[in-house]
Design a protein around this motif. Structure first.
Motif, short mmCIF file in Angstrom:
data_model
loop_
_atom_site.label_atom_id
_atom_site.label_comp_id
_atom_site.label_asym_id
_atom_site.label_seq_id
_atom_site.Cartn_x
_atom_site.Cartn_y
_atom_site.Cartn_z
N ALA A 98 0.83 -1.20 0.00
CA ALA A 98 0.00 0.00 0.00
C ALA A 98 0.87 1.26 0.00
O ALA A 98 1.88 1.32 0.69
CB ALA A 98 -0.90 -0.01 1.22
N ALA A 103 -1.18 12.27 -1.30
CA ALA A 103 0.00 12.62 -2.09
C ALA A 103 0.93 13.56 -1.33
O ALA A 103 2.09 13.67 -1.64
CB ALA A 103 -0.42 13.25 -3.40
N SER A 104 0.40 14.23 -0.33
CA SER A 104 1.23 15.18 0.40
C SER A 104 2.17 14.48 1.37
O SER A 104 3.08 15.08 1.90
CB SER A 104 0.36 16.17 1.16
N PRO A 107 7.31 10.78 0.43
CA PRO A 107 7.40 9.45 -0.17
C PRO A 107 8.26 8.51 0.69
O PRO A 107 9.17 8.96 1.37
CB PRO A 107 8.08 9.69 -1.52
N VAL A 108 7.94 7.23 0.62
CA VAL A 108 8.71 6.25 1.37
C VAL A 108 10.08 6.10 0.73
O VAL A 108 10.25 6.36 -0.45
CB VAL A 108 8.00 4.90 1.37
N ALA A 109 11.05 5.71 1.53
CA ALA A 109 12.40 5.51 0.99
C ALA A 109 12.59 4.04 0.64
O ALA A 109 12.13 3.16 1.36
CB ALA A 109 13.43 5.95 2.01
N HIS A 110 13.27 3.80 -0.47
CA HIS A 110 13.47 2.44 -0.95
C HIS A 110 14.84 1.88 -0.59
O HIS A 110 15.15 0.77 -0.98
CB HIS A 110 13.29 2.40 -2.47
N THR A 111 15.68 2.67 0.08
CA THR A 111 17.00 2.17 0.46
C THR A 111 17.23 2.44 1.95
O THR A 111 16.63 3.34 2.54
CB THR A 111 18.12 2.88 -0.32
N THR A 112 18.15 1.68 2.52
CA THR A 112 18.51 1.87 3.92
C THR A 112 19.08 3.28 4.12
O THR A 112 18.75 3.95 5.09
CB THR A 112 19.54 0.80 4.33
N GLY A 113 19.90 3.72 3.15
CA GLY A 113 20.46 5.07 3.25
C GLY A 113 19.37 6.13 3.27
O GLY A 113 19.46 7.11 4.01
N VAL A 115 16.23 5.86 4.35
CA VAL A 115 15.53 5.89 5.64
C VAL A 115 16.43 6.48 6.72
O VAL A 115 15.98 7.27 7.55
CB VAL A 115 15.06 4.47 6.03
N LEU A 116 17.71 6.13 6.71
CA LEU A 116 18.62 6.67 7.71
C LEU A 116 18.73 8.19 7.58
O LEU A 116 18.77 8.90 8.59
CB LEU A 116 20.00 6.02 7.58
N ALA A 117 18.77 8.69 6.33
CA ALA A 117 18.84 10.14 6.13
C ALA A 117 17.58 10.80 6.68
O ALA A 117 17.65 11.86 7.30
CB ALA A 117 19.02 10.45 4.65
N THR A 119 15.72 9.77 9.14
CA THR A 119 15.60 9.68 10.60
C THR A 119 16.81 10.27 11.29
O THR A 119 16.97 10.11 12.49
CB THR A 119 15.47 8.21 11.06
N VAL B 51 12.43 0.26 5.60
CA VAL B 51 12.82 0.58 4.24
C VAL B 51 11.81 -0.09 3.33
O VAL B 51 11.48 -1.26 3.54
CB VAL B 51 14.23 0.01 3.93
N ARG B 52 11.28 0.62 2.34
CA ARG B 52 10.38 -0.04 1.40
C ARG B 52 11.24 -0.65 0.28
O ARG B 52 11.23 -0.19 -0.86
CB ARG B 52 9.35 0.94 0.84
N ARG B 413 3.94 15.26 -5.87
CA ARG B 413 4.50 13.92 -5.73
C ARG B 413 5.66 13.71 -6.71
O ARG B 413 6.66 13.10 -6.37
CB ARG B 413 3.41 12.88 -5.97
N ARG B 416 8.70 15.47 -5.32
CA ARG B 416 9.17 14.83 -4.08
C ARG B 416 9.83 13.50 -4.35
O ARG B 416 10.83 13.15 -3.73
CB ARG B 416 7.98 14.62 -3.14
N GLU B 420 14.80 11.14 -4.08
CA GLU B 420 15.43 9.86 -3.73
C GLU B 420 16.50 9.44 -4.74
O GLU B 420 17.35 8.61 -4.43
CB GLU B 420 14.37 8.76 -3.60
N ARG B 450 19.03 1.25 -7.74
CA ARG B 450 18.64 0.63 -6.47
C ARG B 450 17.19 0.87 -6.11
O ARG B 450 16.51 -0.02 -5.62
CB ARG B 450 19.53 1.17 -5.33
#
Lengths: 481, 498
Positions: A98, A103-104, A107-113, A115-117, A119, B51-52, B413, B416, B420, B450
């Protein structure tokens, strides 16, 4: 044979655990006889072919295959069954993909880097846990290391040169790489990967063996000692290539912390020179280190646990066993077949059975957690279906006297491993011996699992060494060696 | 992706904690992989950030990815390359015929995108080349021109990018065409782009009828020389027009610099008209041109909302050229299409093009046109996205998203999601609605591979048949193999594992 339905979705990636649940959802539908939902890796394509599913050529690991066979049913019902089956697959697959509601949203992050950035700046102690397919684990782990974050790499199938580079970079930045192929860790009572939450004890463990560490912690927890930290270092850390890179860092950290009375270093068969180097590395430092390499000619883990308990002046308990009320009345064969999810348990069982006098030609032990069995599949502790299928065949083989299997409880493992095993044990022609790794407090329930398996007819042991000796004894009693 | 050390111990007064405090307290955990492990941690009360994760782009060689990630030069090389791109200026210093600016001769033509010949060229590219032959007087009619081009001799084709130029759509440049000359005062680079012909039947969309050739002649006889006069007067009296400053302002006025250039065009005209009027008043207009011609030039520029596109493009080109040739850098320095292939160039791999089949944009069509009338993606204008504009600055241009079939939320969107895959946020090009956040700038090949997030390009759609012109506008992504092939080339250039 019923009707076969095969559907291919190109480029639709799902992780192996989600796919296991999707397979399960299909297989439990009344109309469906057999099902497999899998990414088209070479191993999975082979398994599909073995099951008689004729999959089109030219598929790769990023393509999804949904394959199932419907039972005998009137034509009119089949179409509806396919529709219902595909709907249930879509429900399972969609549950984890999901997108944000509006849209506001950021966006989710697709890499560990990434997400770390996002947080960064947080005060909380950070750790990354990487369990993506092994060929892609290096990039994720490197993100963490470069950000100054410790990382546990659960993934296996990571090339050793990548492991060495990762660990060198981590040492430079003062962080620890636990893994690759690190199944378990316990940090301040938080269990990572396949894990338990024992009481905080006086002893810490550095482990180059996931199931070995789980087994040792389970034994130490029985009388209530528990463990302080359990830092995994990856199954190859004490090899000639990796040379104890993470073990040194883990030992330094535990020694600096100064809260452990004893450190146990548990490892798959190590390189002898590396073991000597490590002994010299900690010589003269406190607390003392107990070295526990696994394999033939070495102490078994039950012996290690008893020595640890005695060294802290704890009394050694009687290790629990669960036995069937009715002994097996059939006359099975004389061979012992070990079918394990945990590699260390497999190695130890083979060494103990051999030491107990079982000749090599009557002993065969398979580790289903080996890299060769886990490419594109979940670990057998999560999805034991391959192992259980083999158990069904082995236990029906008239040459086999004992099938020795392991059941590992805890977080991350299969939520109810006994449920799948009970019918197999009940149907077994051979004796079934079970090593049950777990402790009170595990989500699956230790005693409940032990009793359910014993009720079905299995001999169940908390100690793997005792289980292996019992297996050897069962075939010796009847005209063995 | 930014790569700071977010968790490094910053308080130097305290003794360093072993493993940054790993074993001091129950950890907060970032998880990448199956959901069950994250859920198991949450069951134990551990805070989890997920992480997604998904596998890299289809076609990625895992060993190549590891080798590029392991390349110790990577982070510094990317930081250096993108810093140069961000620092680059863009001054409008001259207006010249391509013969003088690029050294083209009568039979030498430039085209958009990666290298291509007549055989594989699409309809609009062929049409534009026929028009080029006619315009240069190398053939008297279209049939003769086409025979000459199909014969393969008597002319020479090369990408605009190979000469420091960029061209929208077919991007065909000939010796007699006039264009803007921009200079980067920081690094000394120069970039060139032809003058925009306007909409409708125009050469860049593959039209080559008499009115097209007639307009090109007028542009060479009147528009070019008068713009040259204005640009030179402005340059010599108060200094050159700062194109970068106009681009920064247009983002605050609803333009994104690729598909919408209305505010930019007005700001340029505002700069140049006084120079033209002064020159006319001083009797300095070129021989044979009068005030009526000045009015025609102003009307022409004002009447073409894309007039300024041909200045955004060379400004972007200057920035990315400054980021070229940094060993070990995975910064994308060009994205360009020739109507058949989509190609990218990367800082760490020199002039090599990594190509894949150009896709048909997904968007809205004008009048009675539909997807069947559309040509695959074409033009050097994706240089704007490469520099953090166009589709990457979509959030600044909510008015454009309806034209390409989206909502205002889609615009936010789109911008934004590009952060990444980019290395930096532009210090000058900022988006008011995002709290004046800099636009996502500097595409990283490794991040694209990636994350599986492909650059989002906001583009016009050319008709499939030569001479049709524009049939629509929409969004398009590069083909995945551009990035997986670039990754493999970066891996080959990277040091092997020890």
């Amino acid at each position: 044979m019923g009707t076969v339905h095969i559907e291919v979705r190109r480029g639709a990636y799902h992780d192996s655990v989600t796919l296991m649940w999707a397979t399960r959802a299909l297989a439990t539908m009344p109309m469906v006889d057999e099902a497999q939902v899998a990414m088209a890796t070479p191993l999975n394509l082979e398994l599909l072919a073995e099951r008689g599913f004729d999959v089109p050529d030219g598929l790769g690991p990023t393509d999804l295959v949904v394959a199932f066979r419907l039972g005998e049913a009137p034509e009119i019902e089949r179409g509806g069954a396919v529709k219902v089956a595909m709907g249930s697959i879509d429900d399972v697959l969609a549950a984890r993909t999901a997108e944000p509601a509006t849209a506001s949203d950021v966006p989710v992050a697709h890499t560990t880097g990434g997400v770390l950035a996002a947080t960064s700046g947080d005060e909380t102690v950070p750790l990354a846990f990487v369990s993506v397919p092994g060929e892609y684990a290096f990039a994720e782990a490197m993100d963490a290391v470069k950000a100054g974050v410790n990382v546990m790499v659960f993934s296996d199938n990571v090339p050793v040169e990548q492991e060495v580079l990762l660990k060198d970079e981590a040492a430079r930045r003062g962080v620890l790489v636990m893994g690759p192929d690190c199944g378990t860790a316990i940090i301040e009572a938080a269990g990572l990967g396949f894990a338990h939450t024992p009481d905080a004890g006086p002893v810490s463990i550095v482990a180059a063996s996931g199931t070995g560490a789980q087994h040792l912690v389970s034994l130490l927890q029985l009388p209530g000692m528990g463990a302080r930290h359990c830092l995994g270092v990856g199954s190859r850390d004490l090899s000639a290539e990796v040379r104890g890179r993470s073990t040194k860092q883990a030992l330094d950290a535990l020694i600096d912390e100064g809260e452990s009375e004893l450190i146990v270093v548990l490892t798959k068969p190590p390189d002898p020179d590396v073991l000597d180097e490590l002994r010299a590395y900690v010589a003269g430092r406190r607390p003392p280190v107990m070295w526990a390499p696994i394999g033939s000619g070495q102490r078994d883990l039950t012996d290690v646990a008893e020595r640890v308990l005695r060294s802290r002046r704890w009394s050694v308990p009687k290790w629990p066993q669960w036995h069937p009320l009715e002994p097996l009345t059939r006359r099975p064969g004389l061979a012992v077949r070990g079918l394990f999810c945990g590699g260390t348990l497999a190695t130890e069982a083979a060494a103990v059975a051999t030491a107990a006098g079982l000749p090599a030609d009557r002993l065969d032990v398979v580790d289903f957690g080996d890299d060769a069995y886990t490419r594109g599949r979940a670990h057998p502790m999560i999805d034991p279906s391959l192992r259980n299928e083999r158990l069904a065949r082995v236990a029906a083989d008239p040459a086999v006297g004992v099938a020795h299997v392991d059941v590992v409880l805890g977080y991350g493992a299969h939520p109810d491993p006994a449920a799948d095993l009970v019918p197999l044990v009940e149907a077994a022609r051979a004796n079934v011996v079970v090593t049950l790794v777990g402790m009170n407090g595990d989500p699956q329930g230790l005693d409940e699992t032990g009793r359910a398996l014993a009720m079905a007819g299995a001999h169940v042991f908390l100690s793997n060494a005792q289980a292996a000796r019992h297996a050897a004894a069962l075939v010796r009693e009847r005209g063995g060696p | 992706m930014s790569h700071g050390p977010p968790y490094a111990d910053e308080d130097d007064d305290r003794p360093p904690r072993p493993l940054h405090g790993l074993i001091d307290a129950a950890p907060r955990v970032v998880t990448a992989g199956p959901e069950m492990f994250a859920a198991a941690l949450e069951q134990q009360g551990v805070q989890v950030d997920r992480v997604r994760w998904r596998p890299p782009l289809t076609g990625t060689d895992p060993a190549a990815l590891a080798r590029v990630v392991a390349d110790a030069r990577g982070d510094d090389a990317n930081a250096a390359a993108v810093a140069r791109a961000l620092a680059a200026g863009a001054e409008l210093v001259d207006v010249l015929p391509a013969r003088e600016a690029l050294g083209l001769t009568g039979g030498e033509f430039c085209h958009a995108g990666p290298p291509i010949g007549w055989e594989r060229a699409s309809g609009p590219m062929r049409g534009a080349l026929i028009g080029a032959v006619l315009f240069e007087g190398l053939a008297g009619d279209a049939e003769t021109a086409e025979r000459m081009l199909a014969g393969g001799s008597g002319y020479d084709l090369r990408p605009c990018h190979s000469l420091g130029a960029v061209g929208p759509m077919a991007g065909v440049v000939t010796a007699s065409m006039w264009g803007f000359v921009l200079r980067d005062p920081v690094h000394g680079g120069t970039a060139y782009c032809t003058l925009n012909e306007g909409l409708g039947k125009v050469l860049r969309y593959g039209a080559y009828g008499p009115e097209v050739i007639e307009r090109l002649r007028w542009m060479s006889r009147v528009l070019g020389p008068l713009l040259q006069l204005a640009v030179r007067r402005r340059r010599d009296r108060v200094g050159p027009v700062d194109i970068r400053a106009i681009v920064a302002q247009m983002l605050h006025m609803g333009d994104e610099g690729h598909n919408r250039n209305r505010a930019g065009t007005m700001m340029l005209v505002r700069e140049l008209v006084p120079e033209l009027l002064d020159a006319a008043g001083a009797g300095e207009l070129p021989a044979g041109l009068g005030l009526g011609d000045v009015a025609d030039v102003v009307r022409f520029a004002n009447g073409n909302d894309h007039f300024f596109l041909n200045l955004v493009m060379p400004a972007a080109k200057l920035a990315l050229d400054a980021g070229r040739d940094v060993p070990g850098s995975s910064l994308v320095v060009a994205m360009a299409r020739n109507g058949t292939d989509f190609g990218i160039q990367v800082s760490g791999t020199g002039d090599a093009w990594f190509t894949g089949p150009a896709r048909v944009p997904d968007g809205l069509y004008l009048g009675g046109y539909g997807p069947d009338d559309a040509n695959p993606d074409i033009g050097d204008s994706a240089i704007t996205e490469t520099a953090g504009l166009g589709g990457f600055a979509m959030a600044a241009a909510p008015a454009i998203v309806r034209f390409v079939g989206g909502s205002a939320d889609d615009a936010l969107r789109a911008t934004r999601s590009m952060y990444e895959i980019t290395l930096a946020e532009h210090p000058t090009y900022r988006v008011p609605v995002l709290g004046f956040r800099g636009t996502p700038t500097g595409i990283d090949v490794v991040a694209v591979v990636r994350t599986g997030v492909l650059p989002s390009i906001d583009t016009g759609i050319a008709g499939r048949d030569a001479g049709t012109g524009q049939v629509g506008a929409g969004l398009v992504h590069p083909p995945e193999q551009c990035f997986t092939a670039a990754l493999s080339a970066l891996a080959e250039a990277a040091p092997p594992f020890p």
